[in-house]
Design an enzyme around this catalytic site. Structure first.
Site, PDB file in Angstrom:
ATOM      1  N   LYS A  52       1.120  -1.117  -0.286  1.00 28.87           N
ATOM      2  CA  LYS A  52       0.168   0.154   0.208  1.00 28.87           C
ATOM      3  C   LYS A  52       0.906   1.253   0.233  1.00 28.87           C
ATOM      4  CE  LYS A  52      -3.795  -2.325   2.118  1.00 28.87           C
ATOM      5  NZ  LYS A  52      -4.141  -3.338   3.653  1.00 28.87           N
ATOM      6  N   GLN A  96      -4.140  -1.537   9.622  1.00 28.39           N
ATOM      7  CA  GLN A  96      -4.071  -2.758   9.270  1.00 28.39           C
ATOM      8  C   GLN A  96      -4.716  -3.701  10.200  1.00 28.39           C
ATOM      9  OE1 GLN A  96      -3.449  -3.213   5.902  1.00 28.39           O
ATOM     10  NE2 GLN A  96      -4.159  -4.959   6.595  1.00 28.39           N
ATOM     11  N   ASP A 119     -10.780   3.202   4.099  1.00 27.89           N
ATOM     12  CA  ASP A 119     -11.389   1.303   4.450  1.00 27.89           C
ATOM     13  C   ASP A 119     -12.669   1.540   4.428  1.00 27.89           C
ATOM     14  OD1 ASP A 119      -9.437  -0.345   5.034  1.00 27.89           O
ATOM     15  OD2 ASP A 119      -8.586   0.262   6.622  1.00 27.89           O
TER      16      ASP A 119
HETATM   17  N1  GUN Z   1      -7.155  -6.513   6.621  1.00 36.79           N
HETATM   18  C1  GUN Z   1      -7.124  -7.707   5.709  1.00 36.79           C
HETATM   19  N2  GUN Z   1      -7.485  -6.664   4.747  1.00 36.79           N
HETATM   20  C2  GUN Z   1      -7.939  -5.312   5.269  1.00 36.79           C
HETATM   21  C3  GUN Z   1      -8.331  -4.330   4.383  1.00 36.79           C
HETATM   22  O1  GUN Z   1      -8.859  -3.859   3.613  1.00 36.79           O
HETATM   23  N3  GUN Z   1      -8.334  -3.232   5.008  1.00 36.79           N
HETATM   24  C4  GUN Z   1      -7.524  -2.981   6.279  1.00 36.79           C
HETATM   25  N4  GUN Z   1      -7.390  -2.286   7.143  1.00 36.79           N
HETATM   26  N5  GUN Z   1      -7.227  -4.416   7.418  1.00 36.79           N
HETATM   27  C5  GUN Z   1      -6.993  -5.406   6.160  1.00 36.79           C
END
Ligand code: GUN
Length: 294
Positions: A52, A96, A119
């Site tokens: 990311k 995350q 998110d």
């Molecule tokens: N863990 C797995 N997928 C995601 C996501 O789309 N966002 C976040 N913050 N954590 C994740």
């Protein structure tokens, strides 16, 4: 293979549009900013956060990567979130998931400024999705799934979509998104899960099957009818001694036996994964645009 949905090439198309939008925002003095926060050292999370951060740098965004130790307390993390909420250079914040066990994930999500919640996990954004309010943020994986279907010219309106899995990250929001009375919506949606009775019967009635149950190769040929569209959201590590890492990534779908029956199918890796990151970038640009009214 002719029926393969190539997430990488569709993500590239998204980036072409995004680069233009970012250039436009920059010409107005706004550089979209994204902060990604990793707490602890979960290896999969570390990989995602790195991807990311790398992508936001490639696009020329202002990127902040915070890596906090596994021992970080709830109040320390809340304090960092508050700093990011107040930072005018940061338009999007992502913590995350999953965090270490001393962290109350729900409390962290509620502490985010919903205008920076790229998110789409904050209760306000969940409510906006349920209400069909376009000013909210939709979670990235569901948005990526919808975009894959649209770009692959697969009819969503009127189709029977079966979602396998009911998580807050994928199952619930993708069901809400595809049933919306809107472009890219209007599907008849069934949500099935590990406790559903007659699971095979339900999945076999799907025009579009979205597998997000988090179990390697769970969906077999018998779960799928001929001509169905299969979207595999799973990313599971499977032991593989022939691979130098000792594992390989596989989806929730037993690809080799299901693919010959499918009208179209996403591979793992290279299907939904690249789209999730592309949609995160897209949500960050949206946040910057809304924040600055540019
Ligand atoms: N863990 C797995 N997928 C995601 C996501 O789309 N966002 C976040 N913050 N954590 C994740």
């Amino acid at each position: 293979m002719g029926n393969l949905i190539d997430g990488r090439s569709i993500a590239e198309k998204v980036y072409v549009d995004l680069r233009r939008e970012i250039a436009d925002l920059k010409s107005k003095g706004v550089t979209p900013g994204l902060a990604v926060v990793l707490v602890g050292d979960n290896p999969a999370s570390r990989t995602y956060v790195r991807s990311k951060d790398k992508m936001s740098r490639e696009l020329g965004l202002h990127s902040v990567k915070l890596e906090l130790p596994a021992s970080t307390t709830q109040s320390e993390l809340l304090a960092r979130v508050e700093e990011l909420n107040c930072d005018p250079k940061v338009h999007g914040i992502l913590v995350q998931s999953p965090p270490p066990k001393q962290i109350d994930e729900g409390a962290i999500v509620r502490a985010l400024d919903p205008r920076k919640d790229v998110d789409g996990f904050h209760p306000l954004n969940v409510a906006k999705l349920a209400m069909g309010d376009p000013t909210g943020f939709v979670p990235c994986t569901p948005l990526g799934v919808q975009r894959l279907l649209i770009e692959s010219k697969i009819d969503i309106a009127g189709a029977h979509v079966v979602v396998l899995g009911r998580s807050m990250i994928v199952g619930k929001p993708v069901a809400l998104l595809l049933m919306q009375k809107a472009k890219g919506g209007d599907a008849t949606v069934t949500v099935a899960h590990s406790r559903s009775k007659n699971l095979e019967e339900i999945t076999r009635s799907a025009d579009i099957l979205i597998a997000a149950i988090g179990r390697a190769h769970f969906v077999k040929a018998d779960h799928v009818r001929d001509g169905a569209v299969i979207i595999d959201v799973g990313i599971n590590r499977m032991d593989d001694k022939t691979n130098e890492r000792g594992y390989r990534l596989v989806g929730d779908v037993a690809f080799d036996e299901v693919a010959p029956k499918a009208k179209a199918i996403t591979p793992v890796p290279g299907g939904v994964g690249p789209m999730t990151i592309a949609m995160l970038m897209s949500n960050t640009v949206k946040a910057a645009r809304m924040f600055s009214s540019a």
